[in-house]
Design an enzyme around this catalytic site. Structure first.
Site, PDB file in Angstrom:
ATOM      1  N   ASP A 155      11.454  -6.485  -4.025  1.00 42.70           N
ATOM      2  CA  ASP A 155      10.015  -6.738  -4.077  1.00 42.70           C
ATOM      3  C   ASP A 155       9.317  -5.644  -3.279  1.00 42.70           C
ATOM      4  O   ASP A 155       9.265  -5.702  -2.048  1.00 42.70           O
ATOM      5  CB  ASP A 155       9.686  -8.105  -3.458  1.00 42.70           C
TER       6      ASP A 155
ATOM      7  N   ARG B 268       9.376  -4.261   1.393  1.00 40.99           N
ATOM      8  CA  ARG B 268      10.710  -4.255   2.006  1.00 40.99           C
ATOM      9  C   ARG B 268      10.996  -2.927   2.704  1.00 40.99           C
ATOM     10  O   ARG B 268      11.850  -2.858   3.576  1.00 40.99           O
ATOM     11  CB  ARG B 268      11.777  -4.522   0.946  1.00 40.99           C
TER      12      ARG B 268
ATOM     13  N   ARG C  31      -2.537  -9.403  -2.249  1.00 39.83           N
ATOM     14  CA  ARG C  31      -1.529  -8.908  -3.196  1.00 39.83           C
ATOM     15  C   ARG C  31      -2.119  -8.865  -4.603  1.00 39.83           C
ATOM     16  O   ARG C  31      -1.644  -8.112  -5.444  1.00 39.83           O
ATOM     17  CB  ARG C  31      -0.301  -9.812  -3.182  1.00 39.83           C
TER      18      ARG C  31
ATOM     19  N   LYS D  43       4.155 -10.792 -12.429  1.00 38.90           N
ATOM     20  CA  LYS D  43       4.328 -12.063 -11.719  1.00 38.90           C
ATOM     21  C   LYS D  43       2.977 -12.530 -11.176  1.00 38.90           C
ATOM     22  O   LYS D  43       2.083 -11.711 -10.950  1.00 38.90           O
ATOM     23  CB  LYS D  43       5.353 -11.921 -10.594  1.00 38.90           C
ATOM     24  N   HIS D  44       2.751 -13.853 -11.044  1.00 37.60           N
ATOM     25  CA  HIS D  44       3.673 -14.967 -11.256  1.00 37.60           C
ATOM     26  C   HIS D  44       3.084 -15.815 -12.382  1.00 37.60           C
ATOM     27  O   HIS D  44       2.187 -16.611 -12.141  1.00 37.60           O
ATOM     28  CB  HIS D  44       3.818 -15.796 -10.006  1.00 37.60           C
TER      29      HIS D  44
ATOM     30  N   HIS E  52       6.868 -21.098  -2.017  1.00 42.35           N
ATOM     31  CA  HIS E  52       8.101 -21.044  -1.227  1.00 42.35           C
ATOM     32  C   HIS E  52       8.327 -22.369  -0.496  1.00 42.35           C
ATOM     33  O   HIS E  52       9.469 -22.747  -0.229  1.00 42.35           O
ATOM     34  CB  HIS E  52       8.040 -19.916  -0.193  1.00 42.35           C
TER      35      HIS E  52
ATOM     36  N   ASP F 121      10.851 -17.619 -10.960  1.00 42.88           N
ATOM     37  CA  ASP F 121      10.834 -17.235  -9.553  1.00 42.88           C
ATOM     38  C   ASP F 121      12.077 -17.829  -8.889  1.00 42.88           C
ATOM     39  O   ASP F 121      12.746 -18.709  -9.451  1.00 42.88           O
ATOM     40  CB  ASP F 121       9.539 -17.733  -8.892  1.00 42.88           C
TER      41      ASP F 121
END
Length: 338
Positions: free
Chosen positions: A69, A77, A138, A168-169, A181, A246
């Site tokens: 990601d 990352r 984002r 996404k998403h 999450h 996901d």
């Protein structure tokens, strides 16, 4: 003979290929911060060696799909190596489609040097200003057309460098107030679901990777959209793609057993099973898919192998520190301008 476990796009533990202990042969891998040495001096070369080693181990028949990601902004990352970078919304507001395409190209160039062939980006959710739902800046815009323009430009830049993107998403988390999450967010307004999905319409096509959200909608209730065929392969907007749910370890689908998650995902029309976080999770997912009827796995397995067969060829023979430093200087200069 191919195994149904090749449907897994899985996380793993380890920073070096010799450390990676997976009790099955995956078709794809996704790297997280736990797999990246944070030392900017040695981390990038070590990452490339890790990916090369895993390709040699698991990708001799067909190349592995290897992803992470890397959106920029809060989901980066590579942050320990590259520093702070702007989120998509700031890029869009500051420079429009030209800036979004430029940043897609930059990330694609760097990811190719590291050995990645897939980036789970861009976000196509609508911006809604909610601080705690996990999306925030984002997302580029609250307008579907603007969101599609920003994400499409980023995607064009990314894929021009030989890294496949992923929308996404789907069908869109704009307007939700719970991070998927942690639990299962819900949108009770069907018109808002339609508005969210509109951002994906111009970007999706049968060969496009599309990640489906754990999101309960009026159509999917009581299931999340990710486990509901009427929200995936048979979605009412006619959006096609290479669908994957996901992360199946997320709280948004935790109320379903592993056999239920896997069966419902395959029945929904997913071509991959994304499972990222723990050895217990990816082992349970692999065991569950091994119990599924062959008829349920054959189509997705053929589709995943076809995608792998058509992945961009691997980059040069070894990591080039000079090229990496050149890219890093250009990336940091671009970040300072946003």
């Amino acid at each position: 003979m191919p195994s149904a476990q090749e449907l897994l796009w899985t996380g793993f533990r380890g920073l070096d290929a010799a450390e990676v202990d997976l009790p099955f042969r995956p078709g794809g891998l996704i790297l997280f911060a736990r797999n990246l040495d944070p030392d900017p001096a040695q981390g990038p070369a070590r990452c490339r060696a890790l990916i090369d080693g895993l390709q040699a181990r698991f990708g001799a028949d067909l190349p592995l799909a290897v992803a992470l990601d890397q959106e920029g902004g809060p989901v980066s990352r590579l942050r320990p190596w590259v520093g702070a970078t702007p989120p998509l919304r700031r890029i869009w507001l500051g420079g429009g489609t030209a800036a979004c395409e430029s940043w897609g190209r930059l990330w694609g160039e760097g990811l190719r040097q590291l050995g990645f062939n897939v980036d789970f980006a861009p976000v196509v959710d609508l911006w809604d200003g909610h601080p705690g739902a996990g999306i925030g800046d984002r997302a580029a815009s609250g307008d579907p057309a603007e969101t599609a323009a920003a994400a499409g430009a980023f995607l064009h830049g990314l894929e021009s460098m030989g890294v496949r993107g992923c929308l996404k998403h789907f069908p869109g988390l704009g307007g939700t107030t719970l991070d998927s999450h942690l639990g299962l967010p819900e949108l009770a307004d069907a018109a808002l679901v339609d508005r969210n999905a509109a951002a994906f319409t111009a970007l999706a096509h049968p060969d496009r990777l599309v990640m489906v959200a754990h999101l309960r909608t009026p159509a999917s209730d009581p299931l999340p959209a990710s486990l509901h065929r009427g929200s995936v392969a048979a979605n009412p907007w006619g959006i096609q793609g290479r669908f994957l749910p996901d992360d199946l370890e997320m709280g948004g689908c935790a109320d379903w057993s592993w056999p239920e998650r896997v069966r419902l995902s395959l029945e929904a029309g997913h071509q991959w099973l994304l499972v990222c976080q723990t050895p217990e999770g990816w082992t349970a997912c692999a065991e569950a898919v091994g119990t599924m009827p062959d008829a349920l796995c054959l189509g997705p397995l053929q589709a995943t192998r076809n995608l792998r067969r058509n992945l961009p060829p691997p980059p040069g023979t070894s990591f080039d520190p000079t090229a990496w430093q050149d890219w890093l200087m250009r990336l940091r200069a671009a970040a300072e301008e946003v």
